[in-house]
Scaffold this motif. Structure first.
Motif, PDB file in Angstrom:
ATOM      1  N   LEU A 225       4.564  -4.737  -1.811  1.00 25.74           N
ATOM      2  CA  LEU A 225       3.599  -3.911  -1.086  1.00 25.74           C
ATOM      3  C   LEU A 225       4.513  -2.300  -0.851  1.00 25.74           C
ATOM      4  O   LEU A 225       5.679  -2.531  -1.280  1.00 25.74           O
ATOM      5  N   TRP A 226       3.615  -1.720  -1.173  1.00 26.56           N
ATOM      6  CA  TRP A 226       3.858   0.240  -0.699  1.00 26.56           C
ATOM      7  C   TRP A 226       3.876  -0.028   0.375  1.00 26.56           C
ATOM      8  O   TRP A 226       2.869  -0.135   1.285  1.00 26.56           O
ATOM      9  N   ASN A 227       4.740   1.090   1.210  1.00 23.28           N
ATOM     10  CA  ASN A 227       4.135   1.773   2.058  1.00 23.28           C
ATOM     11  C   ASN A 227       3.182   2.358   2.339  1.00 23.28           C
ATOM     12  O   ASN A 227       3.102   4.236   2.487  1.00 23.28           O
ATOM     13  N   ARG A 228       1.988   1.723   2.406  1.00 23.18           N
ATOM     14  CA  ARG A 228       0.777   3.300   2.049  1.00 23.18           C
ATOM     15  C   ARG A 228      -0.324   2.389   2.958  1.00 23.18           C
ATOM     16  O   ARG A 228      -0.576   1.570   3.149  1.00 23.18           O
ATOM     17  N   ALA A 229      -1.435   2.998   2.254  1.00 28.39           N
ATOM     18  CA  ALA A 229      -2.584   2.661   3.064  1.00 28.39           C
ATOM     19  C   ALA A 229      -3.453   1.010   2.607  1.00 28.39           C
ATOM     20  O   ALA A 229      -3.395   1.960   0.837  1.00 28.39           O
ATOM     21  N   SER A 230      -3.717   0.467   2.383  1.00 25.87           N
ATOM     22  CA  SER A 230      -3.843  -0.551   1.608  1.00 25.87           C
ATOM     23  C   SER A 230      -4.553  -1.816   2.244  1.00 25.87           C
ATOM     24  O   SER A 230      -4.355  -2.437   3.166  1.00 25.87           O
ATOM     25  N   ASP A 231      -5.874  -2.904   1.770  1.00 27.67           N
ATOM     26  CA  ASP A 231      -6.379  -3.491   2.654  1.00 27.67           C
ATOM     27  C   ASP A 231      -5.508  -5.443   2.405  1.00 27.67           C
ATOM     28  O   ASP A 231      -5.875  -5.538   3.887  1.00 27.67           O
TER      29      ASP A 231
END
Length: 398
Positions: A225-231
């Motif tokens: 996962l990345w550190n950004r907005a995500s479901d």
């Protein structure tokens, strides 16, 4: 820092999920191993060709059958229904980590002056008769005039019986005893959860610890996962950009997560440190068995669809809530995975009355070369899927 090609990143994800190579997860013990690894499996009651949680497991668990999941939930009581990433299935040992949500629900009840009396009536009734649904509570003729909304999930309405049951479920006094279709039956939690676990204090001392635990858990649920907005961050209270940044910084300092750079991707990805051995396997260029699997629409792997597009160039949208005239594909369409690539998607329904699996349509991705070998592999996938759905025949209309 780990550096990977996109193919290596795809292979890591699929190995992590048990979707590539030999089956890592077998039978009921495999279900528990996988669920503990990912933390939760999203639940959805819609059953066109299997419910979402069943679809997640059939693609990973060797020998999986639907009754195995029911047994773990409602007989063995090793798994339970509980809000996590939306309504989900979690290992019962995770119960203490959600105590702050139950405490919020207890405080929330104070907004409804009639609730305390109603809860007492329902508690006495369940103690006398056992598990009940909201339909059966109507015989009590509960009196109340309020519109209730859950403090910890999306349930709401002015049905008094349902509201009281859901409130008691939110505070942890009740658990789901079993389901009949979409109808939930509740019973007292103390009958099914050991006292030391049921009454255990929250092991996380403050909000930062809670955010770190949940961020780490969601990274493990997806794999990368990345550190950004995500479901993938849905339903984590108070986790806005600032809090998420702090959680990532702390987890990196504690060496509980590892940064991953993937070629042609601007943003770094992160994995759990305990998954590093999987990179060693991939970097050794070990030849892995390719499998063809149908993937659930709310599968953990698919929680961040922008990430899936970046890594797999596969643009997937679950169109179940899209008006029919605006759908590009169909009502209930499953991604079709082969090897380390999504080769297409399929719309499948089960005609239970006739014991028949109907493949209504298969859409292959534009760059996929449809060979005789590929058709055979996909057909074998449909045959396994037919067995999973207890169907005796397959009809392919595609």
């Amino acid at each position: 820092m780990i550096r990977l090609t996109k193919q290596q990143a795809r292979q890591f994800l699929l190995l992590k999920h048990g979707l590539m190579g030999e089956h890592q997860f077998v039978g009921k013990s495999g279900i528990m191993e996988y669920t503990r690894q990912v933390g939760c499996i999203q639940y959805d009651p819609i059953d066109i060709c299997g419910k979402n949680a069943e679809l997640v497991l059939q693609s990973r668990i060797s020998g999986f059958s639907k009754n195995m999941l029911d047994e773990l939930l409602y007989q063995d009581r090793l798994l339970m229904d509980y809000p996590d990433k939306n309504l989900a299935i979690i290992p019962v040992e995770a119960w203490p980590y959600f105590e702050r949500y139950r405490q919020a629900a207890r405080q929330h009840a104070e907004s409804y002056p009639q609730m305390e009396t109603l809860i007492g009536q329902v508690r006495a009734h369940i103690q006398q008769v056992g598990p009940v649904s909201s339909n059966e509570l109507n015989t009590l003729q509960l009196e109340g005039d309020f519109t209730w909304r859950s403090a910890i999930h999306w349930s709401s309405g002015n049905n008094v019986s349902r509201s009281v049951l859901e409130q008691m479920y939110s505070t942890g006094e009740l658990v789901i005893h079993h389901k009949k279709g979409t109808r939930k039956y509740y019973d007292l939690a103390e009958k099914y959860i050991q006292a030391d676990l049921l009454h255990a204090p929250d092991p996380l001392l403050n909000e930062l610890d809670h955010h770190k635990w949940r961020v780490l858990r969601r990274i493990g649920a997806v794999g990368l996962l990345w550190n950004r907005a995500s479901d993938a961050w849905l339903n984590i209270w108070g986790l806005k950009t600032e809090q998420r940044n702090i959680a990532f910084q702390e987890l990196l300092l504690e060496e509980r997560i590892v940064a991953v750079e993937v070629e042609q991707m601007k943003e770094r990805l992160y994995c759990k440190a305990e998954d590093l051995p999987l990179f060693e396997l991939i970097l050794q260029s070990t030849e892995l068995q390719e499998r063809c699997e149908l993937i659930a629409p709310l599968d953990n792997l698919m929680w961040d669809r922008k990430l899936i597009y970046e890594l797999f160039e596969f643009d997937y949208k679950w169109e179940i809530y899209t008006p029919a005239l605006k759908r590009k594909f169909g009502y209930y369409v499953l991604p079709l995975l082969y090897g380390d690539w999504f080769i297409g998607r399929a719309e499948i329904i089960v005609e239970r009355k006739y014991g028949r699996l109907v493949v209504k349509h298969v859409w292959y991705e534009k760059d996929i070369k449809i060979t005789e070998e590929l058709v055979t592999v996909v057909q074998e996938c449909f045959e396994r899927f037919s067995i999973f759905n207890d169907c005796e025949t397959i009809s392919i209309e595609a």
